[in-house]
Design an enzyme around this catalytic site. Structure first.
Site, PDB file in Angstrom:
ATOM      1  N   ARG A 285       0.878  -1.133  -0.002  1.00 43.64           N
ATOM      2  CA  ARG A 285      -0.054   0.138  -0.140  1.00 43.64           C
ATOM      3  C   ARG A 285       0.884   1.197  -0.122  1.00 43.64           C
ATOM      4  O   ARG A 285       1.937   1.298   0.574  1.00 43.64           O
ATOM      5  CB  ARG A 285      -0.874   0.025   1.220  1.00 43.64           C
ATOM      6  CG  ARG A 285      -1.993  -0.772   1.178  1.00 43.64           C
ATOM      7  CD  ARG A 285      -3.092  -0.584  -0.065  1.00 43.64           C
ATOM      8  NE  ARG A 285      -4.259  -1.400   0.074  1.00 43.64           N
ATOM      9  CZ  ARG A 285      -4.524  -2.343  -0.652  1.00 43.64           C
ATOM     10  NH1 ARG A 285      -3.630  -2.679  -1.518  1.00 43.64           N
ATOM     11  NH2 ARG A 285      -5.707  -3.007  -0.595  1.00 43.64           N
ATOM     12  N   ASP A 309       3.905   0.094  -7.414  1.00 45.37           N
ATOM     13  CA  ASP A 309       2.416  -0.194  -7.925  1.00 45.37           C
ATOM     14  C   ASP A 309       1.646   0.612  -7.293  1.00 45.37           C
ATOM     15  O   ASP A 309       0.434   0.726  -7.742  1.00 45.37           O
ATOM     16  CB  ASP A 309       2.222  -1.836  -7.892  1.00 45.37           C
ATOM     17  CG  ASP A 309       1.052  -1.996  -8.520  1.00 45.37           C
ATOM     18  OD1 ASP A 309       0.819  -1.539  -9.597  1.00 45.37           O
ATOM     19  OD2 ASP A 309       0.186  -2.884  -7.787  1.00 45.37           O
ATOM     20  N   GLU A 314      -3.784   7.446  -3.837  1.00 43.67           N
ATOM     21  CA  GLU A 314      -4.505   7.028  -5.363  1.00 43.67           C
ATOM     22  C   GLU A 314      -5.748   7.616  -5.519  1.00 43.67           C
ATOM     23  O   GLU A 314      -6.566   7.641  -4.572  1.00 43.67           O
ATOM     24  CB  GLU A 314      -4.208   5.566  -5.461  1.00 43.67           C
ATOM     25  CG  GLU A 314      -2.942   4.962  -5.269  1.00 43.67           C
ATOM     26  CD  GLU A 314      -2.911   3.242  -5.184  1.00 43.67           C
ATOM     27  OE1 GLU A 314      -3.983   2.856  -5.398  1.00 43.67           O
ATOM     28  OE2 GLU A 314      -2.064   2.909  -5.001  1.00 43.67           O
ATOM     29  N   HIS A 332      -1.216   1.103 -10.022  1.00 47.93           N
ATOM     30  CA  HIS A 332      -1.805  -0.219  -9.029  1.00 47.93           C
ATOM     31  C   HIS A 332      -2.623  -1.463  -9.853  1.00 47.93           C
ATOM     32  O   HIS A 332      -3.849  -1.498  -9.967  1.00 47.93           O
ATOM     33  CB  HIS A 332      -3.099   0.438  -8.203  1.00 47.93           C
ATOM     34  CG  HIS A 332      -3.269  -0.426  -6.964  1.00 47.93           C
ATOM     35  ND1 HIS A 332      -3.737   0.253  -5.929  1.00 47.93           N
ATOM     36  CD2 HIS A 332      -3.253  -1.639  -6.660  1.00 47.93           C
ATOM     37  CE1 HIS A 332      -3.842  -0.742  -4.702  1.00 47.93           C
ATOM     38  NE2 HIS A 332      -3.382  -1.968  -5.260  1.00 47.93           N
ATOM     39  N   MET A 333      -1.619  -2.108 -10.435  1.00 47.83           N
ATOM     40  CA  MET A 333      -1.986  -3.074 -11.255  1.00 47.83           C
ATOM     41  C   MET A 333      -1.626  -4.451 -10.849  1.00 47.83           C
ATOM     42  O   MET A 333      -1.808  -5.432 -11.461  1.00 47.83           O
ATOM     43  CB  MET A 333      -1.325  -2.918 -12.756  1.00 47.83           C
ATOM     44  CG  MET A 333      -1.783  -1.698 -13.478  1.00 47.83           C
ATOM     45  SD  MET A 333      -0.747  -1.527 -15.056  1.00 47.83           S
ATOM     46  CE  MET A 333      -1.443  -2.860 -16.131  1.00 47.83           C
ATOM     47  N   GLY A 334      -1.181  -4.578  -9.800  1.00 42.44           N
ATOM     48  CA  GLY A 334      -0.977  -5.695  -8.970  1.00 42.44           C
ATOM     49  C   GLY A 334      -1.798  -7.015  -9.327  1.00 42.44           C
ATOM     50  O   GLY A 334      -1.448  -8.404  -9.412  1.00 42.44           O
ATOM     51  N   THR A 335      -2.970  -6.974  -9.166  1.00 43.37           N
ATOM     52  CA  THR A 335      -3.973  -8.008  -9.520  1.00 43.37           C
ATOM     53  C   THR A 335      -4.709  -7.697 -10.539  1.00 43.37           C
ATOM     54  O   THR A 335      -5.726  -8.423 -10.936  1.00 43.37           O
ATOM     55  CB  THR A 335      -4.900  -8.029  -8.250  1.00 43.37           C
ATOM     56  OG1 THR A 335      -5.753  -6.799  -7.923  1.00 43.37           O
ATOM     57  CG2 THR A 335      -4.281  -8.486  -6.910  1.00 43.37           C
TER      58      THR A 335
END
Length: 380
Positions: A285, A309, A314, A332-335
Protein backbone atom coordinates in the site's frame (compact mmCIF):
# COMPACT_ATOMS: atom_id res chain seq x y z
CA UNK A 1 -29.43 -58.76 9.67
CA UNK A 2 -30.44 -57.04 12.91
CA UNK A 3 -27.01 -55.47 13.20
CA UNK A 4 -27.23 -54.18 9.61
CA UNK A 5 -30.65 -52.61 10.28
CA UNK A 6 -29.32 -50.93 13.43
CA UNK A 7 -26.30 -49.44 11.60
CA UNK A 8 -28.48 -48.36 8.68
CA UNK A 9 -30.90 -46.72 11.10
CA UNK A 10 -28.00 -44.97 12.86
CA UNK A 11 -26.67 -43.51 9.60
CA UNK A 12 -30.15 -42.33 8.65
CA UNK A 13 -30.57 -40.61 12.02
CA UNK A 14 -27.15 -38.93 11.75
CA UNK A 15 -27.97 -37.71 8.23
CA UNK A 16 -31.28 -36.38 9.48
CA UNK A 17 -29.54 -34.56 12.32
CA UNK A 18 -27.05 -32.96 9.89
CA UNK A 19 -29.86 -31.92 7.56
CA UNK A 20 -31.90 -30.69 10.50
CA UNK A 21 -28.95 -28.63 11.80
CA UNK A 22 -28.39 -27.15 8.34
CA UNK A 23 -32.03 -26.18 8.04
CA UNK A 24 -31.95 -24.78 11.59
CA UNK A 25 -28.88 -22.65 10.84
CA UNK A 26 -30.32 -21.24 7.63
CA UNK A 27 -33.69 -20.54 9.22
CA UNK A 28 -32.03 -19.00 12.27
CA UNK A 29 -29.99 -16.61 10.12
CA UNK A 30 -33.11 -15.63 8.21
CA UNK A 31 -35.12 -15.02 11.35
CA UNK A 32 -32.35 -13.23 13.24
CA UNK A 33 -31.37 -10.97 10.33
CA UNK A 34 -34.66 -10.41 8.53
CA UNK A 35 -37.25 -11.39 11.11
CA UNK A 36 -38.87 -13.80 8.64
CA UNK A 37 -38.20 -17.03 6.80
CA UNK A 38 -37.57 -15.16 3.52
CA UNK A 39 -34.17 -15.29 1.81
CA UNK A 40 -31.32 -13.47 3.57
CA UNK A 41 -30.32 -10.28 1.76
CA UNK A 42 -26.86 -9.38 0.49
CA UNK A 43 -26.06 -5.74 -0.26
CA UNK A 44 -23.66 -5.88 -3.20
CA UNK A 45 -21.29 -3.15 -4.29
CA UNK A 46 -19.78 -3.73 -7.72
CA UNK A 47 -18.48 -3.82 -10.23
CA UNK A 48 -18.71 -7.57 -10.91
CA UNK A 49 -16.47 -8.34 -13.87
CA UNK A 50 -16.08 -12.10 -14.17
CA UNK A 51 -17.95 -13.88 -11.35
CA UNK A 52 -21.44 -13.72 -12.82
CA UNK A 53 -21.92 -17.48 -12.50
CA UNK A 54 -21.01 -17.63 -8.82
CA UNK A 55 -23.24 -14.66 -8.06
CA UNK A 56 -26.04 -16.44 -9.92
CA UNK A 57 -25.52 -19.46 -7.64
CA UNK A 58 -25.64 -17.22 -4.57
CA UNK A 59 -28.88 -15.64 -5.75
CA UNK A 60 -30.57 -19.03 -5.34
CA UNK A 61 -30.16 -18.84 -1.55
CA UNK A 62 -30.04 -15.07 -1.04
CA UNK A 63 -31.65 -11.94 -2.40
CA UNK A 64 -29.08 -9.59 -3.94
CA UNK A 65 -29.79 -5.88 -3.45
CA UNK A 66 -27.78 -2.85 -4.53
CA UNK A 67 -27.32 0.75 -3.49
CA UNK A 68 -28.25 3.56 -5.86
CA UNK A 69 -26.04 6.03 -3.96
CA UNK A 70 -23.38 7.93 -5.88
CA UNK A 71 -21.45 9.13 -2.82
CA UNK A 72 -21.11 8.67 0.95
CA UNK A 73 -23.78 11.25 1.78
CA UNK A 74 -26.36 9.47 -0.37
CA UNK A 75 -25.40 6.10 1.10
CA UNK A 76 -25.83 7.46 4.61
CA UNK A 77 -29.28 8.71 3.64
CA UNK A 78 -30.18 5.22 2.41
CA UNK A 79 -29.08 3.78 5.75
CA UNK A 80 -31.02 6.38 7.73
CA UNK A 81 -34.13 5.79 5.63
CA UNK A 82 -34.05 2.07 6.46
CA UNK A 83 -33.45 0.90 2.89
CA UNK A 84 -31.15 -1.90 4.10
CA UNK A 85 -32.75 -2.72 7.45
CA UNK A 86 -33.07 -6.42 6.59
CA UNK A 87 -29.66 -6.88 4.94
CA UNK A 88 -27.40 -9.43 6.65
CA UNK A 89 -24.27 -9.33 4.45
CA UNK A 90 -22.43 -6.48 2.70
CA UNK A 91 -20.24 -7.42 -0.26
CA UNK A 92 -17.75 -4.69 -1.11
CA UNK A 93 -14.88 -4.07 -3.52
CA UNK A 94 -11.81 -1.84 -3.51
CA UNK A 95 -13.69 0.57 -5.80
CA UNK A 96 -16.73 0.86 -3.54
CA UNK A 97 -14.88 3.27 -1.26
CA UNK A 98 -15.71 5.96 -3.83
CA UNK A 99 -19.38 5.52 -2.91
CA UNK A 100 -19.39 4.66 0.79
CA UNK A 101 -16.11 6.17 1.89
CA UNK A 102 -14.25 4.25 4.58
CA UNK A 103 -16.23 1.73 6.55
CA UNK A 104 -15.57 3.57 9.81
CA UNK A 105 -17.18 4.15 13.19
CA UNK A 106 -19.61 6.72 11.79
CA UNK A 107 -20.88 4.37 9.11
CA UNK A 108 -20.99 1.26 11.29
CA UNK A 109 -23.08 3.15 13.86
CA UNK A 110 -25.72 3.61 11.15
CA UNK A 111 -25.76 -0.03 10.09
CA UNK A 112 -29.00 -1.85 10.90
CA UNK A 113 -28.81 -4.60 13.52
CA UNK A 114 -29.40 -7.16 10.78
CA UNK A 115 -25.91 -6.67 9.28
CA UNK A 116 -23.67 -9.40 10.61
CA UNK A 117 -20.86 -9.68 8.07
CA UNK A 118 -18.88 -7.68 5.52
CA UNK A 119 -17.17 -9.59 2.72
CA UNK A 120 -14.34 -7.64 1.09
CA UNK A 121 -12.92 -8.40 -2.36
CA UNK A 122 -9.14 -8.28 -2.06
CA UNK A 123 -6.35 -9.08 0.36
CA UNK A 124 -5.84 -5.56 1.74
CA UNK A 125 -8.77 -4.28 3.79
CA UNK A 126 -7.34 -0.99 5.06
CA UNK A 127 -10.48 0.78 3.81
CA UNK A 128 -12.38 -0.89 6.67
CA UNK A 129 -11.91 -0.07 10.36
CA UNK A 130 -12.03 -3.29 12.35
CA UNK A 131 -12.54 -1.79 15.84
CA UNK A 132 -16.21 -0.76 15.35
CA UNK A 133 -16.92 -4.12 13.69
CA UNK A 134 -15.55 -5.95 16.73
CA UNK A 135 -17.73 -3.78 18.95
CA UNK A 136 -20.82 -4.63 16.89
CA UNK A 137 -19.83 -8.31 16.40
CA UNK A 138 -19.80 -7.92 12.63
CA UNK A 139 -17.53 -10.37 10.82
CA UNK A 140 -15.12 -9.17 8.11
CA UNK A 141 -13.61 -11.42 5.46
CA UNK A 142 -11.03 -10.73 2.77
CA UNK A 143 -9.52 -12.66 -0.17
CA UNK A 144 -6.02 -13.41 1.09
CA UNK A 145 -4.25 -16.06 -0.96
CA UNK A 146 -5.82 -15.62 -4.41
CA UNK A 147 -3.86 -12.40 -5.03
CA UNK A 148 -0.44 -13.84 -4.19
CA UNK A 149 0.73 -14.91 -7.65
CA UNK A 150 -0.31 -11.83 -9.62
CA UNK A 151 1.03 -9.43 -7.01
CA UNK A 152 4.33 -11.30 -6.81
CA UNK A 153 4.65 -11.25 -10.61
CA UNK A 154 4.22 -7.47 -10.49
CA UNK A 155 6.91 -7.17 -7.81
CA UNK A 156 9.32 -9.22 -9.93
CA UNK A 157 8.72 -6.96 -12.94
CA UNK A 158 9.32 -3.81 -10.89
CA UNK A 159 12.39 -5.25 -9.19
CA UNK A 160 14.11 -6.41 -12.39
CA UNK A 161 13.32 -3.14 -14.13
CA UNK A 162 14.92 -1.21 -11.26
CA UNK A 163 17.91 -3.51 -11.03
CA UNK A 164 18.70 -3.29 -14.75
CA UNK A 165 17.36 0.23 -15.48
CA UNK A 166 14.94 -1.14 -18.06
CA UNK A 167 12.32 1.59 -17.79
CA UNK A 168 14.92 4.33 -17.97
CA UNK A 169 16.40 2.70 -21.07
CA UNK A 170 12.97 2.76 -22.72
CA UNK A 171 12.65 6.50 -22.05
CA UNK A 172 16.14 7.07 -23.44
CA UNK A 173 15.23 5.06 -26.52
CA UNK A 174 12.12 7.17 -27.14
CA UNK A 175 14.27 10.30 -26.87
CA UNK A 176 16.42 9.07 -29.78
CA UNK A 177 19.56 8.54 -27.75
CA UNK A 178 20.38 5.04 -29.07
CA UNK A 179 21.88 6.46 -32.26
CA UNK A 180 24.28 8.53 -30.17
CA UNK A 181 25.17 6.31 -27.21
CA UNK A 182 25.44 2.63 -26.39
CA UNK A 183 22.20 1.27 -24.85
CA UNK A 184 20.78 4.79 -25.33
CA UNK A 185 23.06 6.10 -22.61
CA UNK A 186 21.44 4.00 -19.88
CA UNK A 187 23.61 3.40 -16.79
CA UNK A 188 24.90 -0.13 -16.30
CA UNK A 189 22.70 -2.17 -13.95
CA UNK A 190 23.29 -5.15 -11.65
CA UNK A 191 22.72 -8.90 -11.80
CA UNK A 192 20.78 -10.50 -8.91
CA UNK A 193 23.81 -12.64 -8.03
CA UNK A 194 25.55 -9.66 -6.45
CA UNK A 195 22.54 -8.50 -4.45
CA UNK A 196 21.12 -9.16 -0.99
CA UNK A 197 17.33 -9.25 -1.26
CA UNK A 198 15.36 -8.18 1.79
CA UNK A 199 11.65 -9.03 1.98
CA UNK A 200 9.76 -6.83 4.39
CA UNK A 201 6.69 -8.90 5.31
CA UNK A 202 6.66 -12.65 4.64
CA UNK A 203 2.96 -13.40 4.47
CA UNK A 204 1.49 -15.16 1.47
CA UNK A 205 2.53 -12.46 -1.02
CA UNK A 206 5.99 -12.04 0.49
CA UNK A 207 6.63 -15.78 0.33
CA UNK A 208 5.44 -15.92 -3.27
CA UNK A 209 7.77 -13.04 -4.18
CA UNK A 210 10.60 -15.05 -2.62
CA UNK A 211 9.61 -18.18 -4.56
CA UNK A 212 9.53 -16.22 -7.83
CA UNK A 213 12.97 -14.74 -7.16
CA UNK A 214 14.87 -17.78 -5.86
CA UNK A 215 15.71 -18.96 -9.43
CA UNK A 216 17.31 -15.59 -10.19
CA UNK A 217 20.15 -16.52 -7.85
CA UNK A 218 20.32 -13.65 -5.39
CA UNK A 219 23.42 -13.59 -3.24
CA UNK A 220 21.24 -13.93 -0.16
CA UNK A 221 17.57 -13.61 0.78
CA UNK A 222 16.66 -12.22 4.19
CA UNK A 223 13.29 -11.30 5.63
CA UNK A 224 11.63 -9.52 8.52
CA UNK A 225 8.21 -10.47 9.86
CA UNK A 226 6.42 -9.83 13.12
CA UNK A 227 7.10 -13.48 13.91
CA UNK A 228 9.64 -15.89 12.51
CA UNK A 229 8.20 -18.44 10.10
CA UNK A 230 8.45 -22.19 10.67
CA UNK A 231 11.61 -23.51 9.03
CA UNK A 232 9.69 -25.34 6.30
CA UNK A 233 8.12 -22.04 5.19
CA UNK A 234 11.41 -20.11 5.18
CA UNK A 235 12.87 -22.11 2.25
CA UNK A 236 16.37 -20.93 3.05
CA UNK A 237 15.51 -17.28 3.65
CA UNK A 238 17.18 -15.91 6.78
CA UNK A 239 15.10 -14.27 9.51
CA UNK A 240 16.57 -10.95 10.67
CA UNK A 241 15.51 -7.93 12.71
CA UNK A 242 14.06 -4.89 10.96
CA UNK A 243 17.27 -2.94 11.61
CA UNK A 244 19.34 -5.76 10.08
CA UNK A 245 17.11 -5.95 7.01
CA UNK A 246 17.39 -2.20 6.45
CA UNK A 247 21.17 -2.14 6.81
CA UNK A 248 22.01 -5.34 4.90
CA UNK A 249 19.66 -5.27 1.90
CA UNK A 250 20.63 -4.08 -1.58
CA UNK A 251 17.03 -4.51 -2.69
CA UNK A 252 14.01 -4.22 -0.38
CA UNK A 253 10.65 -5.66 -1.45
CA UNK A 254 7.80 -4.37 0.71
CA UNK A 255 4.84 -6.67 1.33
CA UNK A 256 3.17 -5.58 4.56
CA UNK A 257 -0.47 -4.68 5.29
CA UNK A 258 -1.32 -1.05 5.90
CA UNK A 259 -2.27 -0.28 9.48
CA UNK A 260 -1.37 2.17 12.22
CA UNK A 261 1.95 0.39 12.80
CA UNK A 262 3.05 0.33 9.16
CA UNK A 263 1.99 3.76 7.92
CA UNK A 264 5.17 5.60 6.88
CA UNK A 265 7.24 2.65 8.01
CA UNK A 266 9.67 3.76 5.32
CA UNK A 267 10.57 7.25 6.51
CA UNK A 268 13.54 9.55 7.08
CA UNK A 269 14.90 7.41 9.90
CA UNK A 270 14.51 3.99 8.25
CA UNK A 271 15.86 5.25 4.92
CA UNK A 272 18.95 6.59 6.72
CA UNK A 273 19.60 3.05 7.98
CA UNK A 274 19.67 1.64 4.44
CA UNK A 275 22.68 1.12 2.21
CA UNK A 276 23.61 3.93 -0.15
CA UNK A 277 22.19 3.05 -3.57
CA UNK A 278 19.43 0.80 -2.23
CA UNK A 279 16.49 -0.22 -4.43
CA UNK A 280 12.96 -0.19 -2.97
CA UNK A 281 9.96 -2.02 -4.45
CA UNK A 282 6.46 -1.57 -3.04
CA UNK A 283 3.44 -3.65 -4.03
CA UNK A 284 1.61 -3.39 -0.69
CA UNK A 285 0.00 0.00 0.00
CA UNK A 286 1.26 3.48 -0.85
CA UNK A 287 1.12 5.04 2.64
CA UNK A 288 3.64 2.50 3.92
CA UNK A 289 6.21 4.89 2.40
CA UNK A 290 6.59 8.58 3.26
CA UNK A 291 6.66 9.82 -0.33
CA UNK A 292 8.21 13.19 0.53
CA UNK A 293 11.24 11.38 1.95
CA UNK A 294 11.23 8.93 -0.95
CA UNK A 295 11.38 11.75 -3.51
CA UNK A 296 14.18 13.51 -1.63
CA UNK A 297 16.31 10.36 -1.46
CA UNK A 298 15.65 9.38 -5.06
CA UNK A 299 16.97 12.80 -6.06
CA UNK A 300 20.07 12.76 -3.85
CA UNK A 301 21.05 9.21 -4.82
CA UNK A 302 20.62 7.53 -1.44
CA UNK A 303 17.97 5.41 -3.19
CA UNK A 304 19.12 4.36 -6.66
CA UNK A 305 15.62 3.59 -7.88
CA UNK A 306 12.21 2.48 -6.73
CA UNK A 307 9.45 0.34 -8.22
CA UNK A 308 5.95 1.36 -7.19
CA UNK A 309 2.61 -0.22 -7.95
CA UNK A 310 0.97 1.80 -5.18
CA UNK A 311 0.96 5.44 -4.08
CA UNK A 312 -0.14 7.46 -1.06
CA UNK A 313 -3.05 9.32 -2.62
CA UNK A 314 -4.35 7.05 -5.36
CA UNK A 315 -5.41 7.79 -8.01
CA UNK A 316 -4.07 11.33 -7.46
CA UNK A 317 -0.46 10.26 -7.13
CA UNK A 318 2.33 12.81 -6.92
CA UNK A 319 3.47 13.61 -10.46
CA UNK A 320 6.84 14.68 -9.13
CA UNK A 321 7.38 11.10 -7.97
CA UNK A 322 6.26 9.10 -10.96
CA UNK A 323 7.94 11.52 -13.38
CA UNK A 324 11.35 10.82 -11.87
CA UNK A 325 13.49 8.83 -14.30
CA UNK A 326 14.53 6.43 -11.52
CA UNK A 327 10.96 5.62 -10.44
CA UNK A 328 9.43 2.61 -12.16
CA UNK A 329 5.71 3.18 -11.73
CA UNK A 330 2.43 1.39 -12.37
CA UNK A 331 -1.16 2.55 -11.68
CA UNK A 332 -1.93 -0.14 -9.05
CA UNK A 333 -1.99 -3.12 -11.43
CA UNK A 334 -0.85 -5.85 -9.06
CA UNK A 335 -4.00 -7.95 -9.40
CA UNK A 336 -5.07 -6.61 -12.80
CA UNK A 337 -5.50 -9.91 -14.63
CA UNK A 338 -8.64 -11.74 -15.71
CA UNK A 339 -7.80 -14.86 -13.73
CA UNK A 340 -6.97 -13.05 -10.49
CA UNK A 341 -9.93 -10.68 -10.59
CA UNK A 342 -12.26 -13.64 -11.12
CA UNK A 343 -10.62 -15.54 -8.26
CA UNK A 344 -11.05 -12.53 -5.96
CA UNK A 345 -14.72 -12.16 -6.90
CA UNK A 346 -15.34 -15.89 -6.50
CA UNK A 347 -13.68 -15.80 -3.07
CA UNK A 348 -15.95 -12.93 -2.04
CA UNK A 349 -19.03 -14.93 -3.04
CA UNK A 350 -17.63 -17.96 -1.20
CA UNK A 351 -17.49 -15.95 2.02
CA UNK A 352 -21.00 -14.54 1.53
CA UNK A 353 -22.28 -18.07 0.94
CA UNK A 354 -20.43 -19.46 3.96
CA UNK A 355 -22.01 -16.88 6.24
CA UNK A 356 -25.51 -17.47 4.90
CA UNK A 357 -25.19 -21.25 5.19
CA UNK A 358 -23.13 -21.59 8.36
CA UNK A 359 -23.24 -18.27 10.18
CA UNK A 360 -19.50 -17.60 9.69
CA UNK A 361 -17.28 -16.44 6.86
CA UNK A 362 -14.34 -18.61 5.84
CA UNK A 363 -11.64 -15.94 5.57
CA UNK A 364 -12.12 -13.96 8.77
CA UNK A 365 -9.41 -11.25 9.00
CA UNK A 366 -6.75 -11.59 11.67
CA UNK A 367 -7.92 -8.79 13.97
CA UNK A 368 -11.34 -10.37 14.25
CA UNK A 369 -9.93 -13.87 14.70
CA UNK A 370 -8.23 -12.60 17.82
CA UNK A 371 -11.59 -11.26 19.02
CA UNK A 372 -13.25 -14.68 18.64
CA UNK A 373 -16.01 -13.48 16.32
CA UNK A 374 -16.84 -17.01 15.22
CA UNK A 375 -19.61 -17.09 17.78
CA UNK A 376 -22.27 -19.82 18.02
CA UNK A 377 -25.18 -19.46 15.61
CA UNK A 378 -27.61 -18.98 18.48
CA UNK A 379 -25.90 -15.70 19.38
CA UNK A 380 -26.49 -14.09 16.00
Amino acid sequence: MLKFKFISSLFTKQSSVRLSNSVYINNNIRKMTTGTNSKPKVLRFGPIRYAQDTWKDLSEIAEIVESSAKNREEFIEELKNGKFDDVSVISRTFESVSITGRIDEELVALFPKSIKSICHSGAGYDQVDTAPLIERKIQLSNSPSVVDNATADTAVYLLLSCLRNFQLSHHNLLEGRWQKEKCAGTPVGHDPSSQVLGILGMGGIGRTIRDRLIPFGFKKIIYYNRHRLPEELEKGAEYVTLDQLLSQSDVIAISVPLNANTKHLINEKTISQMKDGVIIVNTSRGPVIDEIELIKNLKNGKITSCGLDVFENEPNAREELYNLSNCVSLPHMGTHSVETIKAIEDCNVKNCTAFIKNGKVEDLVSELQKSNLYWPIGNL
